[in-house]
Design an enzyme around this catalytic site. Structure first.
Site, PDB file in Angstrom:
ATOM      1  N   ASP A  16      43.582  53.140  42.520  1.00  0.00           N
ATOM      2  CA  ASP A  16      44.617  52.360  43.197  1.00  0.00           C
ATOM      3  C   ASP A  16      44.279  52.274  44.684  1.00  0.00           C
ATOM      4  O   ASP A  16      44.267  53.294  45.388  1.00  0.00           O
ATOM      5  CB  ASP A  16      45.956  53.065  42.975  1.00  0.00           C
ATOM      6  CG  ASP A  16      47.111  52.330  43.613  1.00  0.00           C
ATOM      7  OD1 ASP A  16      46.902  51.308  44.301  1.00  0.00           O
ATOM      8  OD2 ASP A  16      48.248  52.807  43.422  1.00  0.00           O
ATOM      9  N   ASP A  40      48.430  42.744  45.190  1.00  0.00           N
ATOM     10  CA  ASP A  40      49.374  42.312  46.228  1.00  0.00           C
ATOM     11  C   ASP A  40      50.729  43.003  46.035  1.00  0.00           C
ATOM     12  O   ASP A  40      51.312  43.546  46.993  1.00  0.00           O
ATOM     13  CB  ASP A  40      49.502  40.782  46.115  1.00  0.00           C
ATOM     14  CG  ASP A  40      50.195  40.122  47.288  1.00  0.00           C
ATOM     15  OD1 ASP A  40      50.427  40.799  48.300  1.00  0.00           O
ATOM     16  OD2 ASP A  40      50.485  38.911  47.173  1.00  0.00           O
ATOM     17  N   GLY A 125      41.569  38.698  39.169  1.00  0.00           N
ATOM     18  CA  GLY A 125      42.697  39.007  38.290  1.00  0.00           C
ATOM     19  C   GLY A 125      43.392  37.720  37.871  1.00  0.00           C
ATOM     20  O   GLY A 125      42.809  36.885  37.165  1.00  0.00           O
ATOM     21  N   VAL A 126      44.601  37.551  38.362  1.00  0.00           N
ATOM     22  CA  VAL A 126      45.394  36.350  38.054  1.00  0.00           C
ATOM     23  C   VAL A 126      44.629  35.068  38.366  1.00  0.00           C
ATOM     24  O   VAL A 126      44.764  34.070  37.643  1.00  0.00           O
ATOM     25  CB  VAL A 126      46.699  36.370  38.890  1.00  0.00           C
ATOM     26  CG1 VAL A 126      47.501  35.097  38.694  1.00  0.00           C
ATOM     27  CG2 VAL A 126      47.538  37.575  38.535  1.00  0.00           C
ATOM     28  N   TYR A 127      43.806  35.068  39.409  1.00  0.00           N
ATOM     29  CA  TYR A 127      43.117  33.851  39.827  1.00  0.00           C
ATOM     30  C   TYR A 127      41.877  33.523  38.984  1.00  0.00           C
ATOM     31  O   TYR A 127      41.285  32.458  39.150  1.00  0.00           O
ATOM     32  CB  TYR A 127      42.762  33.900  41.320  1.00  0.00           C
ATOM     33  CG  TYR A 127      43.940  33.618  42.240  1.00  0.00           C
ATOM     34  CD1 TYR A 127      45.206  33.345  41.737  1.00  0.00           C
ATOM     35  CD2 TYR A 127      43.782  33.613  43.621  1.00  0.00           C
ATOM     36  CE1 TYR A 127      46.284  33.081  42.588  1.00  0.00           C
ATOM     37  CE2 TYR A 127      44.850  33.341  44.472  1.00  0.00           C
ATOM     38  CZ  TYR A 127      46.100  33.080  43.955  1.00  0.00           C
ATOM     39  OH  TYR A 127      47.146  32.806  44.798  1.00  0.00           O
TER      40      TYR A 127
HETATM   41  N1  AR6 Z   1      44.287  48.713  43.323  1.00  0.00           N
HETATM   42  C1  AR6 Z   1      43.065  48.122  43.181  1.00  0.00           C
HETATM   43  N2  AR6 Z   1      42.855  47.021  42.449  1.00  0.00           N
HETATM   44  C2  AR6 Z   1      43.911  46.504  41.798  1.00  0.00           C
HETATM   45  C3  AR6 Z   1      45.215  47.044  41.886  1.00  0.00           C
HETATM   46  C4  AR6 Z   1      45.385  48.205  42.692  1.00  0.00           C
HETATM   47  N3  AR6 Z   1      46.557  48.798  42.844  1.00  0.00           N
HETATM   48  N4  AR6 Z   1      46.047  46.280  41.117  1.00  0.00           N
HETATM   49  C5  AR6 Z   1      45.287  45.300  40.580  1.00  0.00           C
HETATM   50  N5  AR6 Z   1      44.006  45.434  40.969  1.00  0.00           N
HETATM   51  P1  AR6 Z   1      44.897  40.242  41.347  1.00  0.00           P
HETATM   52  P2  AR6 Z   1      43.835  37.709  42.422  1.00  0.00           P
HETATM   53  C6  AR6 Z   1      42.833  44.604  40.668  1.00  0.00           C
HETATM   54  O1  AR6 Z   1      45.485  39.533  40.189  1.00  0.00           O
HETATM   55  O2  AR6 Z   1      43.065  37.449  41.176  1.00  0.00           O
HETATM   56  C7  AR6 Z   1      48.954  38.085  43.074  1.00  0.00           C
HETATM   57  O3  AR6 Z   1      50.137  37.773  42.399  1.00  0.00           O
HETATM   58  C8  AR6 Z   1      42.857  43.738  39.433  1.00  0.00           C
HETATM   59  O4  AR6 Z   1      42.535  44.503  38.278  1.00  0.00           O
HETATM   60  O5  AR6 Z   1      45.701  41.281  42.024  1.00  0.00           O
HETATM   61  O6  AR6 Z   1      43.168  37.495  43.748  1.00  0.00           O
HETATM   62  C9  AR6 Z   1      48.876  37.425  44.432  1.00  0.00           C
HETATM   63  O7  AR6 Z   1      50.149  37.298  45.047  1.00  0.00           O
HETATM   64  C10 AR6 Z   1      41.763  42.727  39.769  1.00  0.00           C
HETATM   65  O8  AR6 Z   1      40.476  43.306  39.475  1.00  0.00           O
HETATM   66  O9  AR6 Z   1      44.457  39.193  42.517  1.00  0.00           O
HETATM   67  C11 AR6 Z   1      48.291  36.092  44.113  1.00  0.00           C
HETATM   68  O10 AR6 Z   1      49.271  35.185  43.675  1.00  0.00           O
HETATM   69  C12 AR6 Z   1      41.872  42.567  41.268  1.00  0.00           C
HETATM   70  O11 AR6 Z   1      42.709  43.657  41.728  1.00  0.00           O
HETATM   71  C13 AR6 Z   1      47.354  36.384  42.966  1.00  0.00           C
HETATM   72  O12 AR6 Z   1      47.866  37.563  42.354  1.00  0.00           O
HETATM   73  C14 AR6 Z   1      42.490  41.253  41.727  1.00  0.00           C
HETATM   74  O13 AR6 Z   1      43.520  40.866  40.836  1.00  0.00           O
HETATM   75  C15 AR6 Z   1      45.961  36.677  43.451  1.00  0.00           C
HETATM   76  O14 AR6 Z   1      45.120  36.802  42.348  1.00  0.00           O
END
Ligand code: AR6
Length: 174
Positions: A16, A40, A125-127
């Site tokens: 995390d 986020d 992730g989501v993107y």
């Molecule tokens: N620590 C480290 N990595 C993490 C954590 C954490 N606590 N939680 C998730 N990840 P994402 P994106 C990883 O979806 O694709 C949000 O709603 C996750 O497994 O967080 O850039 C924003 O507001 C993945 O590998 O970000 C935007 O709307 C990585 O972080 C949107 O998501 C990125 O996943 C951005 O999407």
């Protein structure tokens, strides 16, 4: 800078990002900077409501750019908020936008005197950005900026993601 010296400043871990004791953590935010899910959401939750109070005043952030706030209740002193691209197949400028998100984050961190910084896997992730090409861009940009930092950490969120970074680093640092 010598490639091996730059490579020695990179590190990978799984966990995390909100727990990391670094000068700055990077947030994979959205254009509003008002929080969301994924990393986020975790950062906003851990930093506390003062973060949202501040990001409300910033007027958002275009994709590929970065903004800085204090870390509030995080161990990290700073949060660098950046917005990666949504993956739309790869021919909509996504690689360039992801590269700019890393480059602008590192530039802003440098301006703040940050020596140790941790990145999540922005956009993967989501993107929906494919993980291996995203990791390659992350590592390439980190190597270009490594002379300005003591340590650039890639904070994976699963062992599988960690091994993707390790493979990319092995490839680019051999
Ligand atoms: N620590 C480290 N990595 C993490 C954590 C954490 N606590 N939680 C998730 N990840 P994402 P994106 C990883 O979806 O694709 C949000 O709603 C996750 O497994 O967080 O850039 C924003 O507001 C993945 O590998 O970000 C935007 O709307 C990585 O972080 C949107 O998501 C990125 O996943 C951005 O999407």
């Amino acid at each position: 800078m010598d490639k091996q010296v730059a490579c020695s400043r990179l590190d990978v871990c799984t966990g995390d990002i909100t727990k990391l004791d670094v000068d700055a953590v990077v947030n994979a935010a959205n254009n509003t900077l008002l929080g969301g899910g994924g990393v986020d959401g975790a950062i906003h939750k851990a930093a506390g409501p003062e973060l949202l109070d501040l990001t409300r005043t910033l007027g958002g952030c275009p994709t590929g750019e970065a903004r800085v706030t204090p870390g509030f209740r995080l161990p990290a002193r700073w949060i660098i908020h950046t917005v990666g691209p949504v993956w739309r197949g790869g021919d909509q400028g996504e690689p360039d936008l992801l590269r700019r998100a890393y480059r602008n984050s590192l530039q802003l961190a440098r301006e703040k005197g940050v020596r140790t910084i941790a990145f999540p896997a922005i956009s993967t992730g989501v993107y929906g950005y494919p993980k291996a090409p995203a990791a390659r861009i992350a590592v390439e940009e980190a190597l270009l900026a490594a002379d300005n930092f003591e340590r650039i950490l890639f904070c994976a969120f699963s062992q599988g993601d960690e091994s993707i970074y390790r493979q990319v680093i092995e490839e680019l640092c051999k």
